[in-house]
Design an enzyme around this catalytic site. Structure first.
Site, short mmCIF file in Angstrom:
data_model
loop_
_atom_site.label_atom_id
_atom_site.label_comp_id
_atom_site.label_asym_id
_atom_site.label_seq_id
_atom_site.Cartn_x
_atom_site.Cartn_y
_atom_site.Cartn_z
N HIS A 1 -10.41 -5.92 -2.46
CA HIS A 1 -11.47 -5.63 -1.48
C HIS A 1 -12.57 -4.90 -2.24
CE1 HIS A 1 -9.07 -6.84 1.94
NE2 HIS A 1 -8.10 -6.04 1.59
N ASN B 1 2.07 -5.31 -3.10
CA ASN B 1 0.67 -5.59 -2.79
C ASN B 1 -0.08 -4.28 -2.55
OD1 ASN B 1 -1.24 -7.81 -2.09
ND2 ASN B 1 -1.27 -6.87 -0.06
N ASP C 1 -12.43 -9.84 -0.53
CA ASP C 1 -13.74 -9.85 0.13
C ASP C 1 -14.65 -8.91 -0.64
OD1 ASP C 1 -12.61 -7.45 1.16
OD2 ASP C 1 -12.38 -8.28 3.17
N GLU D 1 0.80 -1.24 0.00
CA GLU D 1 0.00 0.00 0.00
C GLU D 1 0.83 1.28 0.00
OE1 GLU D 1 -2.67 -0.33 3.33
OE2 GLU D 1 -3.79 -1.98 2.40
N GLU E 1 -6.40 -10.57 -1.09
CA GLU E 1 -7.19 -10.30 0.13
C GLU E 1 -8.67 -10.16 -0.22
OE1 GLU E 1 -5.61 -6.98 2.37
OE2 GLU E 1 -3.54 -7.58 2.01
#
Ligand code: XIL
Length: 297
Positions: free
Chosen positions: A204, A167, A235, A127, A233
């Site tokens: 996400h 990432n 979701d 990030e 990751e």
């Protein structure tokens, strides 16, 4: 195949989840995790605040708990993460400039030495970009614009056997400043020989039923730079079945998309639990999104 991991393996991919060490004693949780997934990411336990709480004093107890649980069951492990603006040890807050830069280098060396030869990949840097594609301001960025490159060079030297990933989130839509910013950095790294093997798209997703614009194109374009891509990751708000099926299909359509990781097991385990974003409900039952993913794999 009747599990996510086995279904993904049919095309040489993996299907993973994030695991919290504190939940491993929950039999429902651990049995679903061991049955369905074949790649494990520590949700918090390998982050800098967890692994180096005091300078030079490393603590791998929780990270190793997850690593041992996974490998005893034949599951592989991704390392997450070595350098990030968040979840830093408090002592990094007292450092800046060359002393913080050295602390980052020492941290990477210390953690990677412990896990040398054991992991499938490391998220070396997490990030580091703003939404507009510029570099995110942080204490690490304050040490100089080359901090990401130094992190990757340090990581390669520390463990030449592990894949090194960058990432980030909100890099799924090709027509987005942040995606372009990350893409340009990866292209620059590849052109100058800075070691990097993979890009992790956190994935996400919030709201809606369709994927971010040109998601598959984004995966293809990163891959065309000569790196693997992974959804690291995942979701999705309310577990939209169309988004889950779509993101799975997009990965399958890109040869260098090597695997998918969801960010938790049951909705109740999620950092976004109010959005019910995962593949199992709080009771451990398979949701419709589970079936949409399994059928797409
Ligand atoms: C989250 C964890 O799920 C939470 O338990 C923790 O409180 C905060 O971090 N991007 C990342 C992950 O790279 O490490 C974050 O995990 C979620 C966003």
């Amino acid at each position: 195949a009747s599990t996510l991991g086995a279904a993904a393996a049919q095309s040489g991919r993996y299907f993973g989840t994030a695991i919290a060490a504190s939940r491993l004693g929950d039999g429902t949780y651990s049995s679903i995790a061991a049955r369905e997934f074949n790649m494990i990411t520590a949700e918090n336990e390998m982050k800098p605040d967890a692994t180096e709480p005091q300078r030079g004093q490393f603590n791998f107890s929780s990270g190793d708990q997850i690593y041992n649980w996974a490998t005893q069951r034949g599951l592989k492990v991704r390392g997450h993460t070595l350098a990030w603006h968040a979840q830093q040890p408090s002592w990094w807050g007292g450092l800046s400039g060359s002393s913080l830069r050295q602390a980052m280098i020492d941290h990477i060396n210390g953690v990677m030495a412990h896990y040398k030869g054991k992991l499938a990949a490391w998220d070396v840097v997490n990030e580091a970009f703003n939404e507009d594609g510029s570099r995110r301001g942080s204490n690490l960025q304050g040490t100089g614009n080359d901090w990401i490159e130094v992190a990757f060079r340090t990581a390669r030297a520390a463990d030449p056997s592990v894949k090194l990933c960058y990432n980030d989130y909100n890099i799924e839509n090709w027509s987005y400043g942040k995606t372009q910013g990350v893409y340009n950095m990866i292209r620059d790294f590849k052109s100058r020989g800075v070691p990097i093997d993979c890009v992790g798209l956190q994935t996400h997703f919030t709201g809606g039923s369709s994927l971010p614009g040109n998601f598959q194109t984004t995966l293809q374009n990163f891959a065309a730079l000569g790196v693997d891509v992974a959804l690291t990751e995942v979701d999705v708000t309310n577990s939209s079945t169309s988004q889950y099926a779509g993101l799975t299909q997009a990965c399958l359509n890109v040869p260098r998309c090597i695997g998918i990781t969801v960010w938790g097991v049951r909705d109740s385990d999620s950092w976004r639990s109010s959005e019910n974003p995962l593949l199992f409900d709080g009771g451990g039952n398979k949701k419709a999104a589970y079936t949409s993913v399994l059928n797409a794999l």
